[in-house]
Design a protein around this motif. Structure first.
Motif, PDB file in Angstrom:
ATOM      1  N   ILE A  22     102.806 -21.866  80.090  1.00  0.00           N
ATOM      2  CA  ILE A  22     102.180 -20.628  79.606  1.00  0.00           C
ATOM      3  C   ILE A  22     100.791 -20.954  79.047  1.00  0.00           C
ATOM      4  CG2 ILE A  22     102.255 -18.842  77.796  1.00  0.00           C
ATOM      5  CD1 ILE A  22     105.356 -18.950  78.153  1.00  0.00           C
ATOM      6  N   GLU A  23     100.724 -22.021  78.276  1.00  0.00           N
ATOM      7  CA  GLU A  23      99.427 -22.439  77.737  1.00  0.00           C
ATOM      8  C   GLU A  23      98.452 -22.795  78.845  1.00  0.00           C
ATOM      9  OE1 GLU A  23     100.688 -24.096  73.348  1.00  0.00           O
ATOM     10  OE2 GLU A  23      99.447 -25.327  74.665  1.00  0.00           O
ATOM     11  N   GLN A  24      98.982 -23.484  79.849  1.00  0.00           N
ATOM     12  CA  GLN A  24      98.153 -23.886  80.973  1.00  0.00           C
ATOM     13  C   GLN A  24      97.520 -22.661  81.645  1.00  0.00           C
ATOM     14  OE1 GLN A  24      97.422 -26.915  81.669  1.00  0.00           O
ATOM     15  NE2 GLN A  24      96.335 -26.611  83.605  1.00  0.00           N
ATOM     16  N   ILE A  25      98.346 -21.633  81.866  1.00  0.00           N
ATOM     17  CA  ILE A  25      97.854 -20.415  82.509  1.00  0.00           C
ATOM     18  C   ILE A  25      96.838 -19.716  81.609  1.00  0.00           C
ATOM     19  CG2 ILE A  25      98.550 -18.090  83.273  1.00  0.00           C
ATOM     20  CD1 ILE A  25     101.245 -19.544  84.169  1.00  0.00           C
ATOM     21  N   THR A  26      97.116 -19.714  80.315  1.00  0.00           N
ATOM     22  CA  THR A  26      96.168 -19.139  79.358  1.00  0.00           C
ATOM     23  C   THR A  26      94.817 -19.846  79.446  1.00  0.00           C
ATOM     24  OG1 THR A  26      98.039 -18.737  77.879  1.00  0.00           O
ATOM     25  CG2 THR A  26      95.842 -18.516  76.926  1.00  0.00           C
ATOM     26  N   LEU A  27      94.854 -21.185  79.483  1.00  0.00           N
ATOM     27  CA  LEU A  27      93.609 -21.948  79.582  1.00  0.00           C
ATOM     28  C   LEU A  27      92.869 -21.598  80.870  1.00  0.00           C
ATOM     29  CD1 LEU A  27      94.640 -25.537  78.360  1.00  0.00           C
ATOM     30  CD2 LEU A  27      93.630 -23.676  77.043  1.00  0.00           C
ATOM     31  N   GLU A  28      93.613 -21.565  81.956  1.00  0.00           N
ATOM     32  CA  GLU A  28      92.985 -21.263  83.246  1.00  0.00           C
ATOM     33  C   GLU A  28      92.342 -19.877  83.249  1.00  0.00           C
ATOM     34  OE1 GLU A  28      96.017 -21.912  86.222  1.00  0.00           O
ATOM     35  OE2 GLU A  28      96.115 -24.056  85.753  1.00  0.00           O
ATOM     36  N   ASP A  30      91.339 -18.093  80.606  1.00  0.00           N
ATOM     37  CA  ASP A  30      90.361 -17.807  79.555  1.00  0.00           C
ATOM     38  C   ASP A  30      89.107 -18.674  79.600  1.00  0.00           C
ATOM     39  OD1 ASP A  30      92.254 -16.033  78.820  1.00  0.00           O
ATOM     40  OD2 ASP A  30      92.793 -16.998  76.921  1.00  0.00           O
ATOM     41  N   LEU A  31      89.153 -19.736  80.412  1.00  0.00           N
ATOM     42  CA  LEU A  31      88.032 -20.674  80.380  1.00  0.00           C
ATOM     43  C   LEU A  31      86.721 -19.998  80.778  1.00  0.00           C
ATOM     44  CD1 LEU A  31      87.357 -23.599  79.747  1.00  0.00           C
ATOM     45  CD2 LEU A  31      87.721 -24.134  82.156  1.00  0.00           C
ATOM     46  N   GLU A  32      86.781 -19.293  81.911  1.00  0.00           N
ATOM     47  CA  GLU A  32      85.598 -18.581  82.374  1.00  0.00           C
ATOM     48  C   GLU A  32      85.172 -17.588  81.285  1.00  0.00           C
ATOM     49  OE1 GLU A  32      85.127 -18.389  86.247  1.00  0.00           O
ATOM     50  OE2 GLU A  32      83.114 -17.609  85.877  1.00  0.00           O
ATOM     51  N   GLY A  33      83.933 -17.649  80.889  1.00  0.00           N
ATOM     52  CA  GLY A  33      83.482 -16.734  79.850  1.00  0.00           C
ATOM     53  C   GLY A  33      83.575 -17.307  78.447  1.00  0.00           C
ATOM     54  N   SER A  34      84.165 -18.486  78.316  1.00  0.00           N
ATOM     55  CA  SER A  34      84.309 -19.084  76.976  1.00  0.00           C
ATOM     56  C   SER A  34      82.949 -19.415  76.350  1.00  0.00           C
ATOM     57  CB  SER A  34      85.170 -20.342  77.055  1.00  0.00           C
ATOM     58  OG  SER A  34      84.593 -21.278  77.947  1.00  0.00           O
ATOM     59  N   ILE A  35      81.981 -19.761  77.185  1.00  0.00           N
ATOM     60  CA  ILE A  35      80.636 -20.040  76.656  1.00  0.00           C
ATOM     61  C   ILE A  35      80.035 -18.748  76.115  1.00  0.00           C
ATOM     62  CG2 ILE A  35      78.301 -20.867  77.170  1.00  0.00           C
ATOM     63  CD1 ILE A  35      79.502 -22.455  79.507  1.00  0.00           C
ATOM     64  N   ALA A  36      80.093 -17.692  76.941  1.00  0.00           N
ATOM     65  CA  ALA A  36      79.516 -16.407  76.545  1.00  0.00           C
ATOM     66  C   ALA A  36      80.186 -15.866  75.282  1.00  0.00           C
ATOM     67  CB  ALA A  36      79.651 -15.406  77.690  1.00  0.00           C
ATOM     68  N   ARG A  37      81.475 -16.105  75.133  1.00  0.00           N
ATOM     69  CA  ARG A  37      82.180 -15.652  73.930  1.00  0.00           C
ATOM     70  C   ARG A  37      81.960 -16.597  72.743  1.00  0.00           C
ATOM     71  NH1 ARG A  37      86.209 -15.054  77.854  1.00  0.00           N
ATOM     72  NH2 ARG A  37      87.268 -16.881  77.000  1.00  0.00           N
ATOM     73  N   GLN A  38      81.155 -17.616  72.958  1.00  0.00           N
ATOM     74  CA  GLN A  38      80.798 -18.592  71.920  1.00  0.00           C
ATOM     75  C   GLN A  38      82.011 -19.296  71.342  1.00  0.00           C
ATOM     76  OE1 GLN A  38      78.090 -16.799  69.116  1.00  0.00           O
ATOM     77  NE2 GLN A  38      76.584 -16.424  70.712  1.00  0.00           N
ATOM     78  N   GLU A  39      82.949 -19.630  72.224  1.00  0.00           N
ATOM     79  CA  GLU A  39      84.134 -20.358  71.778  1.00  0.00           C
ATOM     80  C   GLU A  39      83.954 -21.872  71.929  1.00  0.00           C
ATOM     81  OE1 GLU A  39      87.018 -16.649  73.152  1.00  0.00           O
ATOM     82  OE2 GLU A  39      87.136 -18.555  74.231  1.00  0.00           O
ATOM     83  N   HIS A  66      89.813 -21.797  70.827  1.00  0.00           N
ATOM     84  CA  HIS A  66      90.448 -20.690  71.539  1.00  0.00           C
ATOM     85  C   HIS A  66      91.044 -19.709  70.526  1.00  0.00           C
ATOM     86  CE1 HIS A  66      93.462 -18.555  73.934  1.00  0.00           C
ATOM     87  NE2 HIS A  66      92.722 -18.859  74.988  1.00  0.00           N
ATOM     88  N   PRO A  67      90.827 -18.391  70.733  1.00  0.00           N
ATOM     89  CA  PRO A  67      91.273 -17.407  69.738  1.00  0.00           C
ATOM     90  C   PRO A  67      92.780 -17.456  69.451  1.00  0.00           C
ATOM     91  CG  PRO A  67      90.445 -16.333  71.740  1.00  0.00           C
ATOM     92  CD  PRO A  67      90.071 -17.778  71.819  1.00  0.00           C
ATOM     93  N   GLN A  68      93.610 -17.755  70.443  1.00  0.00           N
ATOM     94  CA  GLN A  68      95.059 -17.827  70.184  1.00  0.00           C
ATOM     95  C   GLN A  68      95.561 -19.256  69.998  1.00  0.00           C
ATOM     96  OE1 GLN A  68      94.355 -15.452  73.065  1.00  0.00           O
ATOM     97  NE2 GLN A  68      94.098 -14.088  71.324  1.00  0.00           N
ATOM     98  N   VAL A  72      91.320 -26.613  71.207  1.00  0.00           N
ATOM     99  CA  VAL A  72      91.922 -27.221  72.392  1.00  0.00           C
ATOM    100  C   VAL A  72      91.153 -28.497  72.723  1.00  0.00           C
ATOM    101  CG1 VAL A  72      92.641 -26.847  74.770  1.00  0.00           C
ATOM    102  CG2 VAL A  72      92.453 -24.895  73.214  1.00  0.00           C
ATOM    103  N   SER A  73      91.895 -29.556  72.985  1.00  0.00           N
ATOM    104  CA  SER A  73      91.280 -30.844  73.296  1.00  0.00           C
ATOM    105  C   SER A  73      90.614 -30.818  74.674  1.00  0.00           C
ATOM    106  CB  SER A  73      92.354 -31.928  73.247  1.00  0.00           C
ATOM    107  OG  SER A  73      91.959 -33.038  74.018  1.00  0.00           O
TER     108      SER A  73
END
Ligand code: C2E
Ligand code: MG
Ligand code: MG
Ligand code: MG
Length: 281
Positions: A22-28, A30-39, A66-68, A72-73
């Motif tokens: 589940i975490e893996q899918i979340t990472l996959e 959410d990654l796109e856009g993480s820069i724009a969201r300043q994460e 990551h917000p949730q 993340v390493s």
């Protein structure tokens, strides 16, 4: 499966696997856009001269807030980024942010040391990599003497002809390259000798067992003397104890990174810890 095996231990592992996929899918997702969201954030870890205790450089290390999932390493999300191709914009962001940070430290009157940025094998293979690095440098008017790239030994071995070509371009531009995680990738002596690199970073796994395992010590010793023969500088990764420091110095290795000196830190913390005494007093 769980029914056949019947042990509660097995079910426990199953639950863990569900959780991690589940975490893996979340990472996959959410990654796109993480820069724009300043994460995305950079931490910096000092490289030290063990003789003087001086900071001689810093390495920029990615962190994903990551917000949730929380922090993340990179060991977890870099492979995801490599698979999706997001690694390219991500590392260009890292380069830009790290260089901007050095310029900011400079204007704050802090001592200026080179910053090292890690480059993934996937990014290294992009035909545009040299051009996009140079574009960023030009745009920021950054002094190439203050930029280093770290490429793992295994990434360097992926396409030797292409790698030599890129490394030659980088060297001509004055950008130093280190071979990261050295000792884990089985590169040959002749290939090593043909590569335009400046530095070998001895992998943490050898330093970790330096004082307890004869073989690790022998390998570290061999890497250090080989580096000297090839006129390469050397950095020990993952130095955690005083005994390791002592032994490395005996072995004529003087540069190190590791928790013994400092963990990777946010830039404000690093600036505080390494502010010149004149400013602190
Ligand atoms: P690396 O480039 O070999 O970086 C060193 C790693 O060892 C860092 O882990 C650092 O926090 C950790 N470390 C340093 N000193 C010690 C120590 O004394 N003890 C222990 N146990 N660990 C120590 P981190 O920050 O989790 O990064 C892991 C890896 O993720 C890095 O290994 C690098 O391969 C990769 N990485 C990080 N940022 C980037 C990036 O922007 N691009 C790419 N391609 N990879 C990155
Ligand atoms: Mg590195
Ligand atoms: Mg240079
Ligand atoms: Mg390493």
């Amino acid at each position: 499966d769980a029914k056949q095996n019947g042990s509660s231990q097995y079910r426990f592992y199953d639950a863990q696997r569900d959780q991690s996929s589940i975490e893996q899918i979340t990472l996959e997702n959410d990654l796109e856009g993480s820069i724009a969201r300043q994460e995305m954030q950079l931490y910096y870890q000092p490289k030290m001269d063990m003789r003087t205790g001086e900071m001689i450089g810093v390495e920029a290390l990615l962190r994903w807030n990551h917000p949730q999932l929380g922090m993340v390493s990179p060991a977890r999300f870099i492979p995801v980024a490599e698979k999706s191709g997001y690694i390219v914009p991500l590392e260009l962001w890292v380069l830009r942010t790290a260089m901007s940070q050095v310029k900011q430290w400079e204007t704050e009157g802090l001592s200026v040391v080179p910053v090292a940025v890690n480059i993934s094998q996937v990014h290294l293979m992009k035909p545009t990599i040299f051009e996009s690095i140079m574009d960023t440098i030009t745009e920021l008017q950054f002094d190439t003497d203050l930029l280093e790239l770290e490429i793992t030994e295994s990434a360097m071995m992926y396409n030797e002809e292409h790698v030599i070509h890129i490394l030659n371009d980088l060297r001509k531009a004055g950008i130093a390259v280190s071979m990261d995680d050295f000792g884990t990738g089985y590169s040959s002596l002749s290939y090593l000798q043909s590569l335009p690199i400046e530095c070998l970073k001895i992998d943490r796994s050898f330093i970790n067992k330096l004082t307890t395992d004869k073989d690790s010590r022998a390998i570290a010793e061999m890497i250090i003397s080989m580096a000297r023969q090839l006129n390469l500088s050397i950095v020990a990764e993952g130095v955690e104890t005083e005994d390791q420091v002592g032994l490395l110095k005996e072995m004529n290795c003087f540069n190190a990174q590791g928790y013994f000196y400092s963990k990777p830190m946010p830039p404000e913390e690093l600036a505080q810890q390494f502010a010149p005494p004149s400013r602190a007093s």
